[in-house]
Design an enzyme around this catalytic site. Structure first.
Site, mmCIF file in Angstrom:
data_model
loop_
_atom_site.group_PDB
_atom_site.id
_atom_site.type_symbol
_atom_site.label_atom_id
_atom_site.label_comp_id
_atom_site.label_asym_id
_atom_site.label_seq_id
_atom_site.Cartn_x
_atom_site.Cartn_y
_atom_site.Cartn_z
ATOM 1 N N GLU A 176 -15.736 37.575 -32.040
ATOM 2 C CA GLU A 176 -14.392 37.275 -32.533
ATOM 3 C C GLU A 176 -14.288 37.667 -33.999
ATOM 4 O OE1 GLU A 176 -12.682 33.803 -29.686
ATOM 5 O OE2 GLU A 176 -13.904 33.114 -31.370
ATOM 6 N N CYS A 198 -25.376 32.673 -32.325
ATOM 7 C CA CYS A 198 -26.129 32.349 -33.540
ATOM 8 C C CYS A 198 -27.325 31.486 -33.157
ATOM 9 C CB CYS A 198 -25.244 31.603 -34.538
ATOM 10 S SG CYS A 198 -26.089 31.213 -36.095
ATOM 11 N N SER A 241 -21.878 35.236 -46.554
ATOM 12 C CA SER A 241 -22.166 33.811 -46.427
ATOM 13 C C SER A 241 -23.534 33.601 -45.794
ATOM 14 C CB SER A 241 -21.089 33.145 -45.562
ATOM 15 O OG SER A 241 -21.381 31.785 -45.338
ATOM 16 N N LEU A 299 -23.443 24.826 -47.837
ATOM 17 C CA LEU A 299 -24.261 23.722 -48.349
ATOM 18 C C LEU A 299 -24.057 22.449 -47.524
ATOM 19 C CD1 LEU A 299 -26.238 22.967 -50.672
ATOM 20 C CD2 LEU A 299 -24.233 22.027 -51.851
ATOM 21 N N ASN A 357 -12.982 21.325 -39.131
ATOM 22 C CA ASN A 357 -12.088 21.847 -38.103
ATOM 23 C C ASN A 357 -12.580 21.376 -36.738
ATOM 24 O OD1 ASN A 357 -10.365 23.583 -39.825
ATOM 25 N ND2 ASN A 357 -12.315 24.606 -40.242
ATOM 26 N N CYS A 408 -13.067 27.986 -39.820
ATOM 27 C CA CYS A 408 -14.501 27.874 -40.077
ATOM 28 C C CYS A 408 -15.170 26.958 -39.064
ATOM 29 C CB CYS A 408 -14.708 27.339 -41.491
ATOM 30 S SG CYS A 408 -16.429 27.156 -41.965
#
EC number: 2.1.1.192
Length: 359
Positions: free
Chosen positions: A98, A118, A202, A226, A301, A344
């Site tokens: 995506e 991931c 990132s 973080l 989110n 996110c």
């Protein structure tokens, strides 16, 4: 019969070596690279600045894969204050990622993915629950931006201005491909060229790779996911923090900012009653004073069956005031695309999320 090889797996340097190995002058590699990533040829026979014999050799031995997306694979945010769009980008091997377009404040920002899935399993991120399939190559990363630019051209909405490597995956686990893709996207002689100053990478904080990035010569921005300045809390949210503890991350970021002269952005997602107390804010103050940085606060989110909540406005305001009173550079980032699972931590493709997950 010999299987054709993917020509887009070759880096710029590898194309030079390939040309030399078949008796062609080195400059042919630059011509080929331009056809691939500026002119975006879909067939070797379109490459008219290259000799016919070389075109035939390339066509015989290599293939030109293309990423794709269609209007039916675009989801638009219907909320009044957002025009975010999420695209499903099909890769040549039928895997998909995506990609998100965020038009805001006069900019067109593209959020690109670097992995199918991931392997890091951050507890608040939907992508981690997909599992991990593979890294994207540099061409697949760059082509996400090309395809979004095609979309912008079609609707008459300007050019891509910014790129953030914050989509599916951990960019620094595909560091060589990421660096190569930045080179493609920022080449000032190519049709689409984005200043490296407008590109942000990132990471959850992979220490060896941050060191490699500092020495890479890139001038991109670096954002650190973080989410807590307390080691125990951070490790419970992000398993990778067990291998790369805050004490070592702090040392690495001191060195990174010293070597590059550039601040890093500390991204901190406020989670109700987990990392949103004034004590948490003071720990963040102590960490952030160690090196050149700015702090980017974001709301959580929602993700199906993952039981976190956003910090309430009162707790968030106290947290912000604590940071500001300490003299830190703080921004509160507005989430774009949460209603279409494009914000996110929300990106995931056709994978079952956990039945229930909480800290």
């Amino acid at each position: 019969m010999t299987t054709k090889q993917n020509i887009k797996r070759y880096s710029r340097k590898e194309l030079e070596e390939l040309m030399q190995s078949i008796g062609e002058p080195r400059f042919r590699a630059a011509q080929l690279h331009r056809w691939l990533y500026s002119d975006r040829a879909s067939d070797f026979h379109e490459m008219t600045t290259i000799s016919k014999s070389l075109r035939e050799t390339l066509d015989r031995k290599y293939f030109l894969p293309q990423c794709s997306m269609s209007s039916t694979q675009c989801v638009e945010d219907s909320s009044a204050d957002s025009t975010t769009r999420k695209f499903l980008v099909q890769l040549h091997d039928q895997e998909a990622v995506e990609t998100v377009l965020i038009p805001a404040e006069g900019r067109n920002t593209v959020c690109v993915s670097t992995q199918v899935g991931c392997p890091l399993h951050c507890s608040f991120c939907a992508t981690g629950y997909m599992g991990f399939t593979r890294n994207l190559n540099a061409a697949e990363i760059a082509e996400q931006v090309f395809l979004v630019q095609d979309y912008l051209d079609a609707i008459g909405c300007g050019a891509v201005t910014n790129i953030v490597y914050m989509g599916m995956g951990e960019p620094l686990l595909a560091l060589e491909e990421v660096i190569e893709s930045v080179g493609i996207l920022s080449d000032t002689t190519y049709r689409l060229h984005i200043s490296q100053k407008k590109i942000t990478l990132s990471t959850v904080g992979l220490l060896p790779e941050i060191g490699m990035l500092a020495r890479s010569g890139l001038t991109t921005n670096l954002a650190i996911s973080l989410h807590s300045a307390d080691q125990e809390t951070r490790a419970s949210l992000m398993p990778s923090a067990r291998d790369y503890p805050l004490k070592e991350l702090r040392k690495t970021l001191i060195q990174y900012t010293s070597e590059t002269g550039q601040p890093v952005t500390l991204v901190y997602m406020l989670l109700k009653e987990i990392n949103d107390t004034q004590e948490d804010a003071l720990k963040l103050v102590r960490l952030a004073r160690s090196f050149l940085c700015k702090i980017n606060l974001i709301d959580y989110n929602p993700i199906v069956n993952i039981k976190f909540d956003s910090a309430g406005e009162q707790r968030k305001n106290i947290f912000i005031r604590t940071l500001v009173d300490a003299g830190l550079n703080v921004t509160v980032r507005k989430s774009h695309g949460s209603s279409i699972n494009a914000a996110c931590g929300q990106l995931a493709i056709n994978k079952k999320l956990p039945e229930s997950s909480t800290l």
